[in-house]
Design a protein around this motif. Structure first.
Motif, PDB file in Angstrom:
ATOM      1  N   GLY A  83      29.766  31.310  35.937  1.00 44.26           N
ATOM      2  CA  GLY A  83      30.123  31.955  34.677  1.00 44.26           C
ATOM      3  C   GLY A  83      31.512  32.540  34.706  1.00 44.26           C
ATOM      4  N   GLY A  84      31.647  33.744  34.156  1.00 42.42           N
ATOM      5  CA  GLY A  84      32.962  34.327  33.996  1.00 42.42           C
ATOM      6  C   GLY A  84      33.298  35.428  34.962  1.00 42.42           C
ATOM      7  N   THR A  85      32.497  35.618  36.037  1.00 41.24           N
ATOM      8  CA  THR A  85      32.705  36.742  36.948  1.00 41.24           C
ATOM      9  C   THR A  85      32.864  36.263  38.383  1.00 41.24           C
ATOM     10  N   SER A  99      34.045  43.186  41.568  1.00 49.10           N
ATOM     11  CA  SER A  99      33.997  41.997  40.727  1.00 49.10           C
ATOM     12  C   SER A  99      35.107  42.045  39.687  1.00 49.10           C
ATOM     13  N   THR A 100      35.576  40.848  39.314  1.00 49.39           N
ATOM     14  CA  THR A 100      36.627  40.701  38.313  1.00 49.39           C
ATOM     15  C   THR A 100      36.259  39.529  37.397  1.00 49.39           C
ATOM     16  N   PRO A 101      36.836  39.485  36.200  1.00 47.48           N
ATOM     17  CA  PRO A 101      36.759  38.252  35.413  1.00 47.48           C
ATOM     18  C   PRO A 101      37.449  37.107  36.158  1.00 47.48           C
ATOM     19  N   LYS A 102      37.164  35.882  35.741  1.00 50.39           N
ATOM     20  CA  LYS A 102      37.753  34.716  36.409  1.00 50.39           C
ATOM     21  C   LYS A 102      39.233  34.556  36.127  1.00 50.39           C
ATOM     22  N   SER A 103      39.722  35.207  35.090  1.00 44.67           N
ATOM     23  CA  SER A 103      41.134  35.081  34.725  1.00 44.67           C
ATOM     24  C   SER A 103      41.839  36.418  34.888  1.00 44.67           C
ATOM     25  N   ALA A 182      47.332  32.031  37.779  1.00 43.70           N
ATOM     26  CA  ALA A 182      45.960  32.257  37.346  1.00 43.70           C
ATOM     27  C   ALA A 182      44.936  31.892  38.401  1.00 43.70           C
ATOM     28  N   SER A 183      45.386  31.489  39.583  1.00 47.10           N
ATOM     29  CA  SER A 183      44.460  31.050  40.628  1.00 47.10           C
ATOM     30  C   SER A 183      44.033  32.219  41.505  1.00 47.10           C
ATOM     31  N   PRO A 184      42.725  32.349  41.776  1.00 48.86           N
ATOM     32  CA  PRO A 184      42.265  33.386  42.705  1.00 48.86           C
ATOM     33  C   PRO A 184      42.876  33.175  44.093  1.00 48.86           C
ATOM     34  N   LEU A 185      43.060  34.268  44.833  1.00 44.92           N
ATOM     35  CA  LEU A 185      43.608  34.157  46.186  1.00 44.92           C
ATOM     36  C   LEU A 185      42.734  33.296  47.082  1.00 44.92           C
ATOM     37  N   SER A 186      41.439  33.267  46.795  1.00 47.75           N
ATOM     38  CA  SER A 186      40.505  32.458  47.563  1.00 47.75           C
ATOM     39  C   SER A 186      39.678  31.619  46.601  1.00 47.75           C
ATOM     40  N   PRO A 187      39.450  30.347  46.884  1.00 45.02           N
ATOM     41  CA  PRO A 187      38.647  29.511  45.977  1.00 45.02           C
ATOM     42  C   PRO A 187      37.237  30.071  45.842  1.00 45.02           C
ATOM     43  N   PRO A 188      36.710  30.192  44.639  1.00 45.94           N
ATOM     44  CA  PRO A 188      35.351  30.723  44.451  1.00 45.94           C
ATOM     45  C   PRO A 188      34.309  29.870  45.150  1.00 45.94           C
ATOM     46  N   GLN A 189      33.376  30.532  45.823  1.00 44.77           N
ATOM     47  CA  GLN A 189      32.288  29.848  46.506  1.00 44.77           C
ATOM     48  C   GLN A 189      31.032  29.883  45.636  1.00 44.77           C
ATOM     49  N   ALA A 190      30.315  28.775  45.605  1.00 47.34           N
ATOM     50  CA  ALA A 190      29.035  28.717  44.905  1.00 47.34           C
ATOM     51  C   ALA A 190      27.907  28.876  45.927  1.00 47.34           C
ATOM     52  N   LEU A 191      26.771  29.368  45.490  1.00 47.32           N
ATOM     53  CA  LEU A 191      25.614  29.516  46.368  1.00 47.32           C
ATOM     54  C   LEU A 191      24.919  28.182  46.563  1.00 47.32           C
ATOM     55  N   THR A 192      24.436  27.940  47.773  1.00 44.14           N
ATOM     56  CA  THR A 192      23.551  26.802  47.998  1.00 44.14           C
ATOM     57  C   THR A 192      22.175  27.130  47.444  1.00 44.14           C
ATOM     58  N   ALA A 193      21.331  26.131  47.325  1.00 42.09           N
ATOM     59  CA  ALA A 193      19.978  26.357  46.828  1.00 42.09           C
ATOM     60  C   ALA A 193      19.225  27.328  47.728  1.00 42.09           C
TER      61      ALA A 193
END
Length: 205
Positions: A83-85, A99-103, A182-193
């Motif tokens: 989402g956006g966070t 936490s921050t917004p994505k932008s 506009a790029s985060p300092l670190s690429p966002p990680q997604a959770l595994t299942a």
């Protein structure tokens, strides 16, 4: 004259400060939402962060008021739901940061209070202004309901703050995004299942 709050992860590799006009005026809340709880469980920091009902104490800040003086190479972030966070933490020791917004165009940071390490400074912050998402809390929440803050009121407060700070061009600099970009300092990680099942509960799907 401005005050400063000292910031640090558990191990001290990530350190910085927050500049504020008045410590007692800092907006302070406790959030019980399932995403805040999942974030803290992912880091295995429930014992350090949660209150007795699963709440995370946060203070609201603008990115320009936060200064990370060392350890930015340890910054990592989670995108829990796509989402956006973004949820930021220190990879060196698993300390939650906030936490921050994505932008970076949306100037808002919800800073986890445990990232404020000086207990004397923390004691000078004003009272809790509201408790959010109590429907996700556990245990006896009866005594907490007097401080309950509806989500729509919180949204209006945050939206007003972001609008004012953006108009005043105080969305920069930000310690969480590339300078001028506009790029985060670190690429966002997604959770595994499996991680999702562990931190939210339920089967891994």
């Amino acid at each position: 004259m401005s005050d400063q709050l000292s910031l640090s992860c558990r191990c001290g590799a990530v350190q910085g400060h927050m500049t504020v006009e008045d410590l007692a005026a800092i907006p302070r809340y406790v959030c019980y939402c399932d995403d805040c709880q999942a974030f803290i469980r992912y880091l295995d920091r429930a014992e350090e962060v949660f209150d007795g009902c699963g709440g995370t104490e946060v203070v609201h800040a603008t990115p320009a008021s936060l200064h990370l003086d060392s350890g930015t190479e340890h910054l990592r972030c989670l995108d829990l739901r796509g989402g956006g966070t973004l949820r930021w933490f220190a990879a060196c020791c698993g300390s939650p940061i906030g936490s921050t917004p994505k932008s970076p165009g949306f100037p808002f940071v919800s800073l986890v209070a445990t990232f404020i390490r000086d207990t004397r400074e923390k004691a000078s912050i004003g009272p809790i202004r509201g408790r959010l998402m109590l429907k996700y809390a556990s245990g006896d929440v009866g005594p907490l309901r007097k401080d309950a803050l509806p989500a729509f009121r919180m949204f209006l407060r945050v939206a007003r703050t972001m609008l004012i700070e953006r108009l005043l061009r105080r969305h920069r600099p930000t310690p969480f995004f590339q300078a001028g970009g506009a790029s985060p300092l670190s690429p966002p990680q997604a959770l595994t299942a499996q991680e999702r099942a562990r931190v939210y509960g339920g089967p891994a799907a």
